[in-house]
Design an enzyme around this catalytic site. Structure first.
Site, mmCIF file in Angstrom:
data_model
loop_
_atom_site.group_PDB
_atom_site.id
_atom_site.type_symbol
_atom_site.label_atom_id
_atom_site.label_comp_id
_atom_site.label_asym_id
_atom_site.label_seq_id
_atom_site.Cartn_x
_atom_site.Cartn_y
_atom_site.Cartn_z
ATOM 1 N N HIS A 108 0.831 -1.213 0.000
ATOM 2 C CA HIS A 108 0.000 0.000 0.000
ATOM 3 C C HIS A 108 0.865 1.263 0.000
ATOM 4 O O HIS A 108 0.533 2.252 0.650
ATOM 5 C CB HIS A 108 -0.937 0.031 1.202
ATOM 6 C CG HIS A 108 -1.970 -1.050 1.210
ATOM 7 N ND1 HIS A 108 -3.234 -0.884 0.710
ATOM 8 C CD2 HIS A 108 -1.928 -2.333 1.663
ATOM 9 C CE1 HIS A 108 -3.930 -2.006 0.857
ATOM 10 N NE2 HIS A 108 -3.150 -2.905 1.433
ATOM 11 N N ASN A 180 -10.350 -2.691 2.651
ATOM 12 C CA ASN A 180 -10.081 -2.664 1.217
ATOM 13 C C ASN A 180 -11.376 -2.399 0.459
ATOM 14 O O ASN A 180 -12.458 -2.436 1.041
ATOM 15 C CB ASN A 180 -9.518 -4.020 0.766
ATOM 16 C CG ASN A 180 -8.036 -4.167 1.079
ATOM 17 O OD1 ASN A 180 -7.326 -3.181 1.287
ATOM 18 N ND2 ASN A 180 -7.568 -5.396 1.102
ATOM 19 N N HIS A 372 -3.576 0.963 12.285
ATOM 20 C CA HIS A 372 -3.327 -0.313 12.955
ATOM 21 C C HIS A 372 -4.659 -1.056 13.092
ATOM 22 O O HIS A 372 -5.595 -0.537 13.711
ATOM 23 C CB HIS A 372 -2.704 -0.057 14.322
ATOM 24 C CG HIS A 372 -2.547 -1.284 15.159
ATOM 25 N ND1 HIS A 372 -2.307 -2.531 14.611
ATOM 26 C CD2 HIS A 372 -2.601 -1.476 16.502
ATOM 27 C CE1 HIS A 372 -2.221 -3.430 15.586
ATOM 28 N NE2 HIS A 372 -2.406 -2.807 16.737
HETATM 29 FE FE1 HDD Z 1 -2.531 -4.788 5.541
HETATM 30 C C1 HDD Z 1 -1.010 -1.789 5.218
HETATM 31 C C2 HDD Z 1 -5.486 -3.444 4.364
HETATM 32 C C3 HDD Z 1 -3.977 -7.894 5.614
HETATM 33 C C4 HDD Z 1 0.252 -6.045 6.971
HETATM 34 N N1 HDD Z 1 -3.127 -2.974 4.895
HETATM 35 C C5 HDD Z 1 -2.349 -1.857 4.847
HETATM 36 C C6 HDD Z 1 -3.117 -0.756 4.348
HETATM 37 C C7 HDD Z 1 -4.379 -1.220 4.098
HETATM 38 C C8 HDD Z 1 -4.384 -2.619 4.457
HETATM 39 C C9 HDD Z 1 -5.555 -0.439 3.560
HETATM 40 C C10 HDD Z 1 -2.596 0.653 4.122
HETATM 41 C C11 HDD Z 1 -2.798 1.497 5.329
HETATM 42 C C12 HDD Z 1 -2.346 2.917 5.055
HETATM 43 O O1 HDD Z 1 -2.974 3.563 4.216
HETATM 44 O O2 HDD Z 1 -1.384 3.315 5.690
HETATM 45 N N2 HDD Z 1 -4.337 -5.536 5.010
HETATM 46 C C13 HDD Z 1 -5.446 -4.798 4.646
HETATM 47 C C14 HDD Z 1 -6.599 -5.666 4.604
HETATM 48 C C15 HDD Z 1 -6.178 -6.913 4.944
HETATM 49 C C16 HDD Z 1 -4.759 -6.823 5.220
HETATM 50 C C17 HDD Z 1 -8.007 -5.215 4.257
HETATM 51 C C18 HDD Z 1 -6.947 -8.172 5.078
HETATM 52 C C19 HDD Z 1 -8.199 -8.234 5.332
HETATM 53 N N3 HDD Z 1 -1.963 -6.630 6.148
HETATM 54 C C20 HDD Z 1 -2.713 -7.778 6.102
HETATM 55 C C21 HDD Z 1 -1.960 -8.869 6.704
HETATM 56 C C22 HDD Z 1 -0.766 -8.347 7.117
HETATM 57 C C23 HDD Z 1 -0.779 -6.950 6.746
HETATM 58 C C24 HDD Z 1 -2.463 -10.285 6.858
HETATM 59 C C25 HDD Z 1 0.398 -8.999 7.807
HETATM 60 C C26 HDD Z 1 0.328 -10.073 8.515
HETATM 61 N N4 HDD Z 1 -0.682 -4.060 5.971
HETATM 62 C C27 HDD Z 1 0.283 -4.746 6.611
HETATM 63 C C28 HDD Z 1 1.489 -3.907 6.940
HETATM 64 C C29 HDD Z 1 1.073 -2.511 6.386
HETATM 65 C C30 HDD Z 1 -0.288 -2.783 5.798
HETATM 66 C C31 HDD Z 1 2.790 -4.465 6.503
HETATM 67 C C32 HDD Z 1 2.039 -1.804 5.446
HETATM 68 C C33 HDD Z 1 2.072 -0.382 5.906
HETATM 69 C C34 HDD Z 1 1.384 -0.372 7.161
HETATM 70 O O3 HDD Z 1 0.911 -1.629 7.440
HETATM 71 O O4 HDD Z 1 1.245 0.570 7.894
HETATM 72 O O5 HDD Z 1 1.686 -3.857 8.318
#
Ligand code: HDD
Length: 717
Positions: A108, A180, A372
């Site tokens: 993202h 999402n 978060h």
């Molecule tokens: Fe995630 C970012 C949505 C599963 C780990 N995620 C991130 C963002 C969105 C989502 C919208 C961007 C947030 C922003 O604008 O800063 N993610 C989802 C959705 C998921 C999902 C809807 C499943 C239903 N994500 C998911 C899993 C993991 C992560 C299973 C790890 C185990 N996601 C992350 C992350 C991020 C992230 C690596 C990257 C940047 C951040 O968190 O802040 O932690």
């Protein structure tokens, strides 16, 4: 010089210093450019206007406030001599610049954001005690939309899932709904998240392709993981190429647990419903836009807000009883690859969000915001969904690298508006100057503070949920329920719920993506899955790939289609739509004026396209020239009377043909009709409005725009 000389009136020595430029007063901030709300020492929320104007103070200074007399030339030993190490300003300027970038988000990375306000309807009070959902409670919000796979500088209109992350600055602390625009996820357990992302990101050897799922490693993963088929199908549908962030649904994806005042629990799925409806680009438009205007969605969001066309969504919940099985109508609520069709559990509206302010600074707000999935407020809790459980760890962890330490919640955009009184101390970038001597509990030195809150003070209390929910002894295991193994019936449900034109788009999307793969095994494996989902889908894609269509290896029951999944067939407000108007010196400015007024009055925006730049006869600015206009910017096109001299201009022909091909409404009056002839478009074709006056043309277009496109023009609609 003494202290008294410094502020305000310059001393005679200072006045003698020559200023390189005339100092100017601060620029008036735009109304939507006030700084982020920040917490003051007293805990109150203030708007830090100073931050907005930081660049416009009278004197240029160093980082520690020393006034500078030069910033363009370094300090040297003579005019042609080497630069001196003692030039503090040179070193400070370069050092700071060298460290301006922070790591982009691991997923993202590309995003755009806006401030807004959420108002509760009070309709959720029977199921949750969350204060911000009570009737008429207003809560500031910050929303960041994003693509998943691309880097920070990638194009907006690629085929991908879009993130829809909302931070609610509630009176009880921050609640983040990190969702999402697609209600299902690729995987069922968060331990596989690094795998799916490694597969989707560019190949590690050459780092291509950028922001694409059309490549071998992605389809290798998908074809080896039947659980990913549901999300892949949603991505291949028109949901993967939205027209605008303003025209997307949002989903919390997981099932969450709500708790009411009496401590009773329910399971829910969150939905955001856009006021403007759900609309997509067509694939060719998305491809053209990625080149013509890679910032298309970002610009669209900012422009709409600046123009006062504030995007709106209603928040809704599907509510399910919190039974020990956590199932609803045979659907496992802990499986994030499954939806519950709206026809089985209606989405009940519980509040409305309006985005009404653009960020003032991209880095400070959009880049530094840290969401978060585990930020809950009293009344909303996590469930045991194994995908959500892994997220509860990941979102804090990732900020340690991205934002450089554990104090990222003190960055203004992340600060809650509720008072904070934690016992977290020190660390990189600690902004707070904590008082007292006893940041531990209990203590007898700082008055015993802080104290614990109870139910009366609305503390966050985890509901006493039995683990495992079915009771009985707990066994450590890396297994999951058998219901998680059904990977196809909902994909078939989705396919069967699409209209013919949407099905055709899905076939085209799979065909494009798989034709970009080199490995024949991957194509064959994915075709087998498509055969199991639906033979028509499979044979359409197989034909495009030039491969034989395999027979299904499983038999699926015929699903009851869910019309709510289709984007076609409904009517939506057309506020904020863009109408391209081809004009020429021969056009009557009076008529153009009438048309513009009618468009504005309908809440839409006209964009005048003239043969060359400059203003038109009556001083009206032409926003585009034939050379700079492209159909992807418009939702409908009008060719004005008086343009016959330019009817066969190649750019006009391109505009008309593209709009026609992309099923957009087209209107002409007078000799504007000649542009249709030149482009080979029949005036009697669906969605072509011919009339003798501009207002009548617009009236005809207004009747077509609520359906978004002229669907019957597309072959198989
Ligand atoms: Fe995630 C970012 C949505 C599963 C780990 N995620 C991130 C963002 C969105 C989502 C919208 C961007 C947030 C922003 O604008 O800063 N993610 C989802 C959705 C998921 C999902 C809807 C499943 C239903 N994500 C998911 C899993 C993991 C992560 C299973 C790890 C185990 N996601 C992350 C992350 C991020 C992230 C690596 C990257 C940047 C951040 O968190 O802040 O932690």
């Amino acid at each position: 010089m003494t202290d008294q000389n410094i502020p305000g009136a310059p001393s005679s020595e200072e006045a003698a210093l020559e200023e390189p430029t005339t100092p100017r007063g601060p620029l008036p901030p735009k109304p939507d450019q006030t700084g982020p709300d920040v917490r003051t020492a007293s805990g109150a929320v203030a708007n830090e206007d100073q931050a907005v104007n930081a660049q416009q103070g009278e004197w240029l200074t160093t980082a520690v406030g020393v006034r500078l007399r030069e910033t363009d030339k370094s300090l040297k030993a003579g005019r042609r001599g080497p630069t001196l190490m003692q030039d503090h300003h040179l070193r400070e300027k370069i050092t700071h610049f060298d460290h301006e970038r922070i790591p982009e988000r691991v997923v993202h990375a590309r995003g755009a954001a806006a401030h807004g306000v959420f108002v509760g309807y009070g309709t959720a009070e029977s199921v949750t005690s969350a204060h911000f959902l009570k009737k008429d409670v207003e809560t500031p919000t910050f929303v960041r939309f994003s693509t998943v796979l691309g880097s920070r500088g990638s194009a907006d209109t690629v085929r991908d899932t879009r993130g829809f992350a909302t931070k609610f600055y509630t009176a009880e602390g921050n609640f983040d709904l990190v969702g999402n625009n697609i209600p299902v996820f690729f995987i069922q357990d968060g331990i596989k998240f690094p795998d799916v992302i490694h597969a989707g990101k560019p190949h590690p050897d050459r780092e291509i392709p950028q922001a694409q799922s059309a490549h071998d490693t992605f389809w290798d993963f998908v074809s080896l993981h039947t659980e990913a088929q549901a999300h892949a199908m949603w991505n291949m549908s028109d949901r993967g190429i939205p027209r605008s962030f303003r025209m997307m649904e949002g989903f919390g994806v997981h099932t969450f647990r709500l708790v009411n005042e009496a401590g009773e629990t329910s399971l829910v799925k969150f939905h955001w419903k856009p006021k403007l409806g759900i609309h997509a680009q067509v694939w060719e438009e998305a491809q053209i836009t990625a080149g013509m205007d890679p910032d298309f969605h970002r610009r669209d969001l900012a422009d709409a807000i600046e123009a006062g066309a504030y995007p709106e969504w209603e928040l809704g919940i599907q509510v399910f009883p919190d039974t020990p099985e956590q199932m609803f109508e045979g659907i496992d609520l802990l499986d994030p690859t499954k939806i519950v069709p709206e026809e089985l559990a209606p989405v009940q509206r519980i509040g409305k969000m309006v985005l009404n302010r653009n960020p003032s600074n991209y880095f400070a707000e959009t880049e530094q915001v840290a969401f978060h999935a585990g930020h809950f407020v009293p009344g909303i809790e996590a469930t045991d969904d194994a995908l959500l459980q892994a997220r509860l760890f990941s979102y804090v962890d990732t900020q340690l690298t991205r934002l450089g330490g554990p104090n990222f919640n003190e960055i203004p955009i992340n600060r809650p508006h509720a008072p904070v009184n934690d016992m977290l101390r020190d660390g990189f970038h600690q902004d707070a100057v904590h008082r007292g001597v006893a940041p531990y509990h209990p203590n007898s030195l700082d008055g015993g503070c802080p104290f614990f809150a109870g139910n009366e003070q609305h503390a966050f209390v985890d509901s006493p949920v039995t683990i495992p929910p079915t009771g009985g002894p707990v066994q450590k295991t890396r297994e999951q329920e058998a219901s998680f193994d059904d990977h196809f019936s909902q994909v078939r449900l989705f396919w069967k719920s699409m209209t013919p034109v949407e099905q055709e788009h899905i076939i085209e999307a799979y065909s494009f993506e798989l034709n970009k793969c080199y490995e024949q095994n991957i194509k064959a494996r994915q075709l087998q899955h498509l055969a199991n989902i639906d033979p028509v889908l499979c044979s359409g894609v197989a034909e495009a790939l030039g491969l034989p269509a395999p027979d299904p290896t499983i038999e699926l029951p015929e699903p009851e289609p869910s019309p709510a999944l289709s984007m076609v067939g409904q009517s939506w407000p057309s506020d904020g739509r863009m109408i391209g108007v081809v004009v020429a010196p021969g056009s009557s400015m009076e008529e153009i004026g009438e048309l513009r007024t009618a468009i504005f009055e309908a809440g839409m925006t006209p964009l005048l396209i003239a043969p060359t730049g400059g203003v038109l006869a009556d001083g009206t600015p032409g926003q585009r020239t034939f050379a700079t206009a492209r159909s992807v910017e418009f939702d409908a096109l009008v060719v004005a009377d008086g343009t016959s001299e330019h009817a066969a201009h190649p750019q006009v022909t391109l505009l008309v043909q593209e709009c026609f091909r992309h099923a957009k409404a087209i209107g002409v009056w007078g000799d504007g009709a000649e542009a249709l002839t030149a482009a080979g478009v029949e005036p009697s074709a669906p969605g072509i409005v011919t009339a003798d006056a501009p207002t009548a043309v617009f009236e005809g277009l207004s009747g077509l725009l609520p359906q978004h496109r002229v669907w019957e023009r597309l072959a198989s609609a």
